[in-house]
Design an enzyme around this catalytic site. Structure first.
Site, PDB file in Angstrom:
ATOM      1  CB  CYS A   2      -1.060  -0.109   0.900  1.00 33.11           C
ATOM      2  SG  CYS A   2      -1.806  -1.675   1.552  1.00 33.11           S
ATOM      3  NE  ARG A  27       3.236   1.245  -4.508  1.00 34.18           N
ATOM      4  CZ  ARG A  27       3.140   1.948  -3.281  1.00 34.18           C
ATOM      5  NH1 ARG A  27       4.819   1.185  -2.819  1.00 34.18           N
ATOM      6  NH2 ARG A  27       1.993   1.853  -2.068  1.00 34.18           N
ATOM      7  CD1 TRP A  74      -2.804  -3.646  -4.632  1.00 28.13           C
ATOM      8  CD2 TRP A  74      -1.822  -5.161  -3.606  1.00 28.13           C
ATOM      9  NE1 TRP A  74      -2.717  -4.663  -5.863  1.00 28.13           N
ATOM     10  CE2 TRP A  74      -2.006  -5.553  -4.509  1.00 28.13           C
ATOM     11  CE3 TRP A  74      -1.629  -5.852  -2.898  1.00 28.13           C
ATOM     12  CZ2 TRP A  74      -2.161  -6.593  -5.109  1.00 28.13           C
ATOM     13  CZ3 TRP A  74      -1.411  -6.948  -3.065  1.00 28.13           C
ATOM     14  CH2 TRP A  74      -1.281  -8.000  -4.252  1.00 28.13           C
ATOM     15  CG  ASN A  98       1.506   0.504   3.592  1.00 26.00           C
ATOM     16  OD1 ASN A  98       0.925   0.943   3.458  1.00 26.00           O
ATOM     17  ND2 ASN A  98       3.244   1.349   3.131  1.00 26.00           N
ATOM     18  N   GLY A  99       1.660  -3.043   5.646  1.00 29.57           N
ATOM     19  CA  GLY A  99       2.296  -4.469   6.406  1.00 29.57           C
ATOM     20  C   GLY A  99       1.436  -5.274   6.795  1.00 29.57           C
ATOM     21  CD  GLU A 482       7.643 -18.942 -15.131  1.00 29.89           C
ATOM     22  OE1 GLU A 482       7.155 -19.379 -15.573  1.00 29.89           O
ATOM     23  OE2 GLU A 482       8.016 -17.458 -14.851  1.00 29.89           O
ATOM     24  CE  LYS A 486       8.341 -14.961 -17.036  1.00 34.29           C
ATOM     25  NZ  LYS A 486       7.062 -15.339 -15.891  1.00 34.29           N
ATOM     26  CD  GLU A 489       6.659 -13.750 -20.265  1.00 33.18           C
ATOM     27  OE1 GLU A 489       5.561 -12.765 -20.026  1.00 33.18           O
ATOM     28  OE2 GLU A 489       6.683 -13.523 -19.414  1.00 33.18           O
ATOM     29  CG  HIS A 505      11.153 -39.027 -26.975  1.00 31.95           C
ATOM     30  ND1 HIS A 505      11.613 -40.808 -27.100  1.00 31.95           N
ATOM     31  CD2 HIS A 505      11.699 -38.865 -25.310  1.00 31.95           C
ATOM     32  CE1 HIS A 505      11.593 -41.649 -26.216  1.00 31.95           C
ATOM     33  NE2 HIS A 505      12.018 -40.624 -25.260  1.00 31.95           N
ATOM     34  CE  LYS A 606       1.504  -8.566 -13.574  1.00 36.85           C
ATOM     35  NZ  LYS A 606       2.606  -9.561 -13.892  1.00 36.85           N
TER      36      LYS A 606
HETATM   37  O1  M6R Z   1      -2.731 -13.105 -13.295  1.00 39.72           O
HETATM   38  P1  M6R Z   1      -2.696 -14.530 -14.052  1.00 39.72           P
HETATM   39  O2  M6R Z   1      -1.474 -15.619 -13.218  1.00 39.72           O
HETATM   40  O3  M6R Z   1      -3.477 -15.443 -14.249  1.00 39.72           O
HETATM   41  O4  M6R Z   1      -1.934 -14.829 -15.100  1.00 39.72           O
HETATM   42  C1  M6R Z   1      -1.397 -15.456 -16.125  1.00 39.72           C
HETATM   43  C2  M6R Z   1      -0.469 -15.770 -17.476  1.00 39.72           C
HETATM   44  O5  M6R Z   1      -0.878 -14.764 -17.776  1.00 39.72           O
HETATM   45  C3  M6R Z   1       0.775 -14.826 -16.919  1.00 39.72           C
HETATM   46  O6  M6R Z   1       1.279 -16.437 -16.195  1.00 39.72           O
HETATM   47  C4  M6R Z   1       1.836 -14.605 -18.055  1.00 39.72           C
HETATM   48  O7  M6R Z   1       1.872 -16.012 -18.354  1.00 39.72           O
HETATM   49  C5  M6R Z   1       2.238 -14.300 -17.947  1.00 39.72           C
HETATM   50  N1  M6R Z   1       3.729 -12.745 -18.495  1.00 39.72           N
HETATM   51  C6  M6R Z   1       3.950 -14.532 -17.597  1.00 39.72           C
HETATM   52  O8  M6R Z   1       4.446 -14.333 -17.177  1.00 39.72           O
END
Ligand code: M6R
Length: 611
Positions: A2, A27, A74, A98-99, A482, A486, A489, A505, A606
């Site tokens: 927050c 934020r 938040w 906050n906390g 993952e 990362k 993307e 395979h 996002k």
């Molecule tokens: O908000 P969510 O965790 O449901 O989002 C799922 C995916 O859209 C999200 O994890 C996406 O793959 C990210 N960009 C990964 O870094």
């Protein structure tokens, strides 16, 4: 998480507070409020939703007064609402916090026993009650605040004003950030530097346990023992953009480095080591329901799906319950087998991902018990699910998910321990051992972040690659996926994540001297380590470049790899938390060195709220 702003001076405080809160708007938050003092009278204005809602109320009826505190919330305890918005007040005391207060339920019960009535669902409100009791005992405001915090277990950055002391803001912090802003004839306090920059660049960062007393004329700081201390005044030359990122170049980098704190917040108040149990607020499955569960179905997308894959191993191993991890986008378009004895878990940072939400609804409609592992209280999934385990990672702004992933892993591990205890598959001693491991994770993550210089060298060496392959076995399979996600993307380099055993395979055909292969090879579990050594040999034999993520004590792999990044040894099921961090850093630095927009990569959003 927050945001806090406080002002004392000779100007009207409300516009200054609103403008400070606006600087924290990037934020995201769910409600805001302020409390202004005028002639020993508090005037509180609060509003749910955008800051504009608060601003409209302030403009319509400006609260008078040259001293005040403000907050953007938040939510962590209690849904977003006007009542749950800060400041919280009680008998002439107003607080913004906050906390997380771990023992708020006990404190509330005790205070209710003494006749206190509470007006919100928040943990923060107890501060106002505790302080008002101390004031009634005749203590001055700074001493009352000091006395009140001795009852509290948890983390806080706290700013307080009181009707019986209209000239001072008292603030104190432990584990949550707090900074004072100094200026001629006026002083400020804030949770974050951006809120101060339009007024002053001279700041004091409070240290743990510090308590500060601000008046228009001066700012005094006292340490935990109540002794006056001189904390250094720092001149901040950050631009507003830099300040928002806490001095980091990108939000993603800031969020990677926030992980020790975020994980500690996820664990806070939940690990009951002595009892071998976990306290998950809202967990409402009766013991006989848990014993009767026949399957867990994880529903998620993207990074959250990867945490589901790691969570599957945790729950299967500790609670001996079969787990399926479903791509939420597929689940709803087939005819899934769902029974009343199934628990469906939606995993999501945002709680708004359309596919995951639809899958959760589908599972619920077909009779499963439902839960959400989510970072945003009040989001659609937290409203839809029977109950929620919050990840408490704080707002994640970078599109690439980082701290949401590692906090999801920690939340799922806690859930696995809880289910294991309830189903009788984990002994007290075994649960205590797992809970001890969990409490060590924030420190391990702090340690692994020190590998950043090594990761940067690797990033520089391979940033021109056309493709990357990531390999992992057992719990490291999810990490490989993952790591690849990362990298692709944010760097736009094609990357594949594979289980080591699958390499022969198909993907082995890709290997030549131009292909960097990131092999995640911690020593635990032993069987996975031994097998992945075989993968390393297979890559080498074809001229591929091996970048190995290995335990700090590994003497063998460095002789086989082109580059190594060392990580602290962690128990097998928790190792994904630690092993993912260098891969986040690798993706970050490759993308940054390639000049990409790290926080807002092309074509991505996002939160994917459409199909
Ligand atoms: O908000 P969510 O965790 O449901 O989002 C799922 C995916 O859209 C999200 O994890 C996406 O793959 C990210 N960009 C990964 O870094």
């Amino acid at each position: 998480m927050c945001g806090i702003v406080g002002y004392v001076g000779d100007k009207e405080s409300a516009p200054i507070l609103v403008s400070g809160l606006k600087r924290l708007e990037y934020r995201g938050y769910d409600s805001a409020g302020l409390a202004v003092l005028h002639r020993n009278q508090l005037n509180v204005v609060r509003a749910t939703g955008k800051l504009r809602n608060l601003e409209n109320r302030v403009v319509a009826e400006p609260p008078k007064g040259t001293i005040g505190i403000g907050h953007t919330r938040w939510a962590t305890h209690g849904r977003p609402s006007d009542e749950n918005a800060h400041p919280h007040t009680y008998e002439g005391v107003a607080v913004v916090h906050n906390g997380i207060i771990e023992n708020h339920l006990e404190l509330k019960a005790t205070l209710k026993g003494r006749g206190h009535a509470f007006s919100s669902e928040t943990d923060s409100e107890v501060f106002a009650h505790l302080i008002s009791e101390e004031l009634k005992r005749g203590l001055e405001l700074p001493k009352a605040v000091r006395a009140a915090i001795t009852h509290v277990k948890g983390t806080y950055a706290l700013a307080v004003v009181a009707e019986n002391d209209p000239e001072h803001i008292v603030c104190t912090k432990d584990a949550s950030p707090m900074v004072l802003g100094l200026s001629e004839g006026q002083n400020f306090v804030a949770s974050d530097v951006p809120a101060l920059l339009e007024h002053t660049r001279d700041v004091i960062f409070l240290e743990e346990g510090d308590l500060a007393v601000l008046s228009a004329a001066k700012a005094e700081v006292f340490d935990r023992q109540g002794r006056p201390v001189n904390r250094p005044i720092r001149r901040i030359d950050w631009t507003p953009m830099m300040a928002e990122k806490g001095g980091h170049k990108h939000f993603m980098h800031k969020e990677i480095h926030e992980q020790p704190r975020a994980i500690a917040d996820t664990l806070r108040g939940r690990v009951l080591r002595t009892q071998g149990d976990v306290h998950l607020e809202g967990f409402n499955l009766e013991p006989e329901v848990v014993k009767g569960l026949t399957k867990v179905t994880m529903l998620a997308c993207g990074t959250s799906w990867h945490s589901g894959l790691a969570g599957k191993l945790m729950i299967e191993s500790l609670a001996r319950l079969p787990v399926e991890v479903e791509l939420a986008s597929e689940f709803r378009y087939r005819d899934p087998i769902v029974e009343k004895s199934h628990l469906a878990i939606a995993i999501s940072q945002s709680g708004e991902t359309a596919d995951t939400l639809a899958a959760l609804k589908e599972a619920k409609a077909r009779g499963a018990r439902t839960m959400a592992v989510c970072n945003v209280i009040g989001s659609a999934m937290t409203r839809e699910a029977d109950f929620t385990v919050l990840t408490n990672a704080g707002p994640e702004i970078g599109v690439a998910s980082t701290k949401a992933f590692t906090t999801q892993l920690v939340a799922l591990y806690m859930l696995a321990v809880k289910l294991g205890r309830m189903r009788g598959t984990l002994s007290l001693e075994a649960a205590q051992k797992h809970l001890t491991y969990l409490t060590e994770v924030p420190k391990m993550v702090e340690d692994v972040l020190r590998c950043e210089p090594e990761v940067k060298k690797v990033a520089r060496a391979y940033l021109g690659a056309r493709d990357f392959l990531f390999l992992g076995r057992g719990p490291m399979h999810s990490v490989a996926l993952e790591g690849a996600l990362k990298l692709k993307e944010i760097s736009y380099i094609h990357a594949e994540g594979y289980a080591g055993g699958e390499m022969k395979h198909g993907p082995i055909a890709l290997i030549d001297e131009t292909l960097p292969v990131v092999v995640i090879a911690p020593k635990e579990p032993k069987v996975a380590y031994e097998k992945i050594l075989g993968n390393i040999e297979e890559v080498r034999a074809r001229g591929g470049k091996v970048i190995a993520i290995i335990d700090e004590g590994d003497q063998h792999v460095p002789g086989l790899a082109d580059a190594v990044i060392r990580i602290p040894s962690a128990p097998a099921l928790l190792a994904p938390v630690v092993a993912t961090i260098p891969l986040q850093l690798l993706a970050y630095h490759v993308a940054d060195m390639r000049g990409n927009d790290v926080d807002q990569p092309r074509n991505l959003a996002k939160s994917v709220t459409v199909e």
